[in-house]
Enzyme design. Structure first.
Site, PDB file in Angstrom:
ATOM      1  N   GLU A  97       0.812  -1.171   0.030  1.00  0.00           N
ATOM      2  CA  GLU A  97      -0.192  -0.065  -0.086  1.00  0.00           C
ATOM      3  C   GLU A  97       1.005   1.172   0.008  1.00  0.00           C
ATOM      4  O   GLU A  97       2.023   1.145   0.668  1.00  0.00           O
ATOM      5  CB  GLU A  97      -0.754   0.042   1.183  1.00  0.00           C
ATOM      6  CG  GLU A  97      -1.927  -1.200   1.050  1.00  0.00           C
ATOM      7  CD  GLU A  97      -2.970  -1.188   2.432  1.00  0.00           C
ATOM      8  OE1 GLU A  97      -3.728  -1.813   2.266  1.00  0.00           O
ATOM      9  OE2 GLU A  97      -2.539  -0.514   3.469  1.00  0.00           O
ATOM     10  N   CYS A 112       3.279   8.754   1.278  1.00  0.00           N
ATOM     11  CA  CYS A 112       3.723   7.738   2.336  1.00  0.00           C
ATOM     12  C   CYS A 112       4.042   6.317   1.871  1.00  0.00           C
ATOM     13  O   CYS A 112       3.203   5.760   1.318  1.00  0.00           O
ATOM     14  CB  CYS A 112       2.572   7.646   3.391  1.00  0.00           C
ATOM     15  SG  CYS A 112       3.018   6.553   4.567  1.00  0.00           S
ATOM     16  N   CYS A 119       6.115  -6.671   7.733  1.00  0.00           N
ATOM     17  CA  CYS A 119       7.323  -6.168   8.680  1.00  0.00           C
ATOM     18  C   CYS A 119       7.648  -7.243   9.490  1.00  0.00           C
ATOM     19  O   CYS A 119       6.645  -7.875  10.172  1.00  0.00           O
ATOM     20  CB  CYS A 119       6.618  -5.015   9.403  1.00  0.00           C
ATOM     21  SG  CYS A 119       8.113  -4.144  10.255  1.00  0.00           S
ATOM     22  N   CYS A 123       5.717  -4.842  16.098  1.00  0.00           N
ATOM     23  CA  CYS A 123       4.959  -3.590  17.397  1.00  0.00           C
ATOM     24  C   CYS A 123       3.571  -4.012  17.320  1.00  0.00           C
ATOM     25  O   CYS A 123       2.897  -4.282  16.372  1.00  0.00           O
ATOM     26  CB  CYS A 123       5.054  -2.233  16.628  1.00  0.00           C
ATOM     27  SG  CYS A 123       6.978  -1.690  16.163  1.00  0.00           S
ATOM     28  N   CYS A 126       0.444  -2.340  15.562  1.00  0.00           N
ATOM     29  CA  CYS A 126       0.449  -1.890  14.230  1.00  0.00           C
ATOM     30  C   CYS A 126      -0.036  -2.759  13.383  1.00  0.00           C
ATOM     31  O   CYS A 126       0.393  -4.024  13.612  1.00  0.00           O
ATOM     32  CB  CYS A 126       2.011  -1.401  13.763  1.00  0.00           C
ATOM     33  SG  CYS A 126       2.191  -1.526  12.186  1.00  0.00           S
ATOM     34  N   CYS A 338      -1.815   6.079   9.970  1.00  0.00           N
ATOM     35  CA  CYS A 338      -0.443   5.344  10.266  1.00  0.00           C
ATOM     36  C   CYS A 338      -0.876   4.073  11.041  1.00  0.00           C
ATOM     37  O   CYS A 338      -1.908   4.111  11.800  1.00  0.00           O
ATOM     38  CB  CYS A 338       0.083   6.314  11.355  1.00  0.00           C
ATOM     39  SG  CYS A 338       0.825   7.782  10.973  1.00  0.00           S
TER      40      CYS A 338
HETATM   41  N1  SAH Z   1       8.373   1.090  10.406  1.00  0.00           N
HETATM   42  C1  SAH Z   1       8.803   2.559  10.738  1.00  0.00           C
HETATM   43  C2  SAH Z   1       7.798   3.120   9.618  1.00  0.00           C
HETATM   44  C3  SAH Z   1       6.496   2.728   9.214  1.00  0.00           C
HETATM   45  S1  SAH Z   1       5.247   2.946  10.566  1.00  0.00           S
HETATM   46  C4  SAH Z   1       8.313   2.836  11.950  1.00  0.00           C
HETATM   47  O1  SAH Z   1       8.197   1.902  12.768  1.00  0.00           O
HETATM   48  O2  SAH Z   1       8.731   4.140  12.363  1.00  0.00           O
HETATM   49  C5  SAH Z   1       4.905   4.684  10.515  1.00  0.00           C
HETATM   50  C6  SAH Z   1       4.183   5.248  11.992  1.00  0.00           C
HETATM   51  O3  SAH Z   1       3.146   4.770  12.263  1.00  0.00           O
HETATM   52  C7  SAH Z   1       5.363   5.008  13.037  1.00  0.00           C
HETATM   53  O4  SAH Z   1       5.591   5.951  13.850  1.00  0.00           O
HETATM   54  C8  SAH Z   1       4.419   3.743  13.687  1.00  0.00           C
HETATM   55  O5  SAH Z   1       4.728   3.604  15.069  1.00  0.00           O
HETATM   56  C9  SAH Z   1       3.138   4.444  13.488  1.00  0.00           C
HETATM   57  N2  SAH Z   1       2.103   3.640  13.789  1.00  0.00           N
HETATM   58  C10 SAH Z   1       1.864   2.047  13.721  1.00  0.00           C
HETATM   59  N3  SAH Z   1       0.705   1.822  14.022  1.00  0.00           N
HETATM   60  C11 SAH Z   1       0.048   2.711  14.584  1.00  0.00           C
HETATM   61  C12 SAH Z   1      -1.217   2.923  15.001  1.00  0.00           C
HETATM   62  N4  SAH Z   1      -2.279   1.849  15.132  1.00  0.00           N
HETATM   63  N5  SAH Z   1      -1.813   4.116  15.312  1.00  0.00           N
HETATM   64  C13 SAH Z   1      -0.976   5.104  15.113  1.00  0.00           C
HETATM   65  N6  SAH Z   1       0.269   5.262  14.682  1.00  0.00           N
HETATM   66  C14 SAH Z   1       0.837   4.002  14.108  1.00  0.00           C
HETATM   67 FE1  SF4 Z   2       6.785  -2.428  11.486  1.00  0.00          FE
HETATM   68 FE2  SF4 Z   2       4.650  -1.379  12.109  1.00  0.00          FE
HETATM   69 FE3  SF4 Z   2       6.596  -1.410  13.846  1.00  0.00          FE
HETATM   70 FE4  SF4 Z   2       6.832   0.301  11.871  1.00  0.00          FE
HETATM   71  S1  SF4 Z   2       5.480   0.388  13.560  1.00  0.00           S
HETATM   72  S2  SF4 Z   2       8.343  -1.192  12.850  1.00  0.00           S
HETATM   73  S3  SF4 Z   2       5.697  -0.984  10.349  1.00  0.00           S
HETATM   74  S4  SF4 Z   2       5.674  -3.102  13.045  1.00  0.00           S
END
Ligand code: SAH
Ligand code: SF4
Length: 349
Positions: A97, A112, A119, A123, A126, A338
């Site tokens: 995406e 973006c 990934c 986390c 996410c 995000c």
């Molecule tokens: N992997 C990288 C970039 C992609 S994630 C990273 O983690 O930085 C982009 C941003 O979206 C990151 O700051 C991540 O922590 C945030 N993000 C992930 N899941 C989210 C959620 N459910 N609500 C809000 N932000 C989220």
């Molecule tokens: Fe991966 Fe999502 Fe964590 Fe970014 S926030 S490192 S995309 S699992």
């Protein structure tokens, strides 16, 4: 069909010297590389037929031996706020995406970008992290995301954030290569490009040497080891102290202000005691802080923070640093915000 494409040269992502080489290999004069460059990057077209200043024979030849991009748009959703989410498909059938965000009062058009299919980092908040990791994207596949959006919308992207699917610093070489190509061929300035990482420490050091104008954002999300570990498994490998040390190096090396990203999850990390801890942790850094109210993700029971807790958290941070922003919710109705990018097109409920 796939088979035919795979035997053809993909022109997307080629730099001027590479296009020149391609011309020489095909017994064409070098100057044609410039013409082709124009149609690829300045006035993107879908078909070789539209490259009107190229001779008919050359257009036919190109059609036989090359394709413009290998990516196609499988689906496209437009949100109420104008956010567009694309589901792009690569020749191997994998999808990723990409999101385009526009803002009513600003001329900026921000894309973006994704760097991986899935990934590995897991986390807990996410959607991407819940999917299994399939593969890294190549530099060309990353560049193609920009080209495809520009071609589809007819507009010029002004800013890029590497905040889509995947962890850019775990696909370091291809990501940095893509940034260089985007900068030189699509002419998006390094100052307008931001790489977001969950904290792959050794590659933060490497990134600091790439270009002084490139922006770094770090997904911190907690002010201490124990809480961060519960939210982000990466903390077990590179802990918060090592991350802060690497950030200091990045700031010293580039003389730039970094961005701290902090998700606010209701009842988990939005207590003002964490804001106070953050102020202490970040005291020697030059930073903006971006608060991201948690966006709901399927299969995740976390809650959004209350308006009141966002405001209180913000006030505490502002006591030591005025550069605090709360990220606007973009595209939540099409699950394009995000953390909601799961590699499947769904309307958020
Ligand atoms: N992997 C990288 C970039 C992609 S994630 C990273 O983690 O930085 C982009 C941003 O979206 C990151 O700051 C991540 O922590 C945030 N993000 C992930 N899941 C989210 C959620 N459910 N609500 C809000 N932000 C989220
Ligand atoms: Fe991966 Fe999502 Fe964590 Fe970014 S926030 S490192 S995309 S699992």
């Amino acid at each position: 069909m796939e088979k035919i494409i795979s035997t053809k040269i993909v022109l997307a992502g080629m730099t001027t010297p590479e296009l020149e080489e391609f011309m020489v290999e095909n017994n064409e004069p070098k100057f044609r590389a410039k013409q082709l460059h124009y149609w690829l990057y300045r006035k993107p077209v879908v078909d070789f037929e539209e490259m009107t200043n190229l001779s008919k024979e050359f257009r036919k030849k190109l059609k036989d031996i090359a394709v413009i991009t290998s990516t196609k748009i499988r689906e496209k959703l437009v949100g109420k706020d104008g956010t567009i989410k694309y589901l792009l498909e690569y020749p191997d059938g994998n999808v990723v995406e990409t999101v385009l965000m526009s803002y009513e009062k600003r001329p900026n058009l921000t894309a973006c970008l994704s760097t991986q299919i899935g990934c590995l980092m897991g986390c807990v908040f996410c959607a991407t992290g819940k999917n299994k990791f399939i593969r890294n994207l190549t530099a060309r596949e990353i560049v193609e995301q920009v080209m495809i959006i520009q071609k589809d919308t007819g507009s010029t992207i002004t800013n890029l954030v590497f905040m889509g699917q995947g962890e850019p610093l775990l696909n370091y070489d291809e990501t940095v290569n893509a940034i260089k190509i985007i900068n030189s061929e699509l002419e998006i300035g390094m100052r307008h490009i931001t790489v977001s990482t969950c904290g792959i420490v050794p590659n933060i050091y490497r990134l600091a040497e790439v270009n002084r104008q490139l922006n770094l954002a770090i997904s911190l999300h907690a002010p201490d080891h124990e809480l961060r570990k519960q939210l982000m498994p990466v903390e077990n490998k590179y802990n918060i102290d090592e991350v802060i040390k690497a950030l200091k190096f990045f700031i010293k090396q580039t003389r730039r202000r970094i961005t701290i990203e902090y998700i606010l999850i209701g009842g988990i990390n939005d207590d003002i005691k964490y804001a106070k801890q953050l102020n202490i942790l970040l005291k020697d850094l030059k930073y903006n802080i971006n608060l991201i109210p948690y966006n709901p993700v399927q299969g995740c029971s976390f809650k959004k923070p209350s308006r009141e807790s966002i405001n209180k958290f913000r006030e505490i941070l502002e006591q030591v640093n005025k550069k605090v922003t709360v990220r606007l919710e973009r595209g939540t109705d099409i699950a394009a915000a995000c953390g909601q990018l799961a590699g499947i097109i769904t309307n958020a409920t």
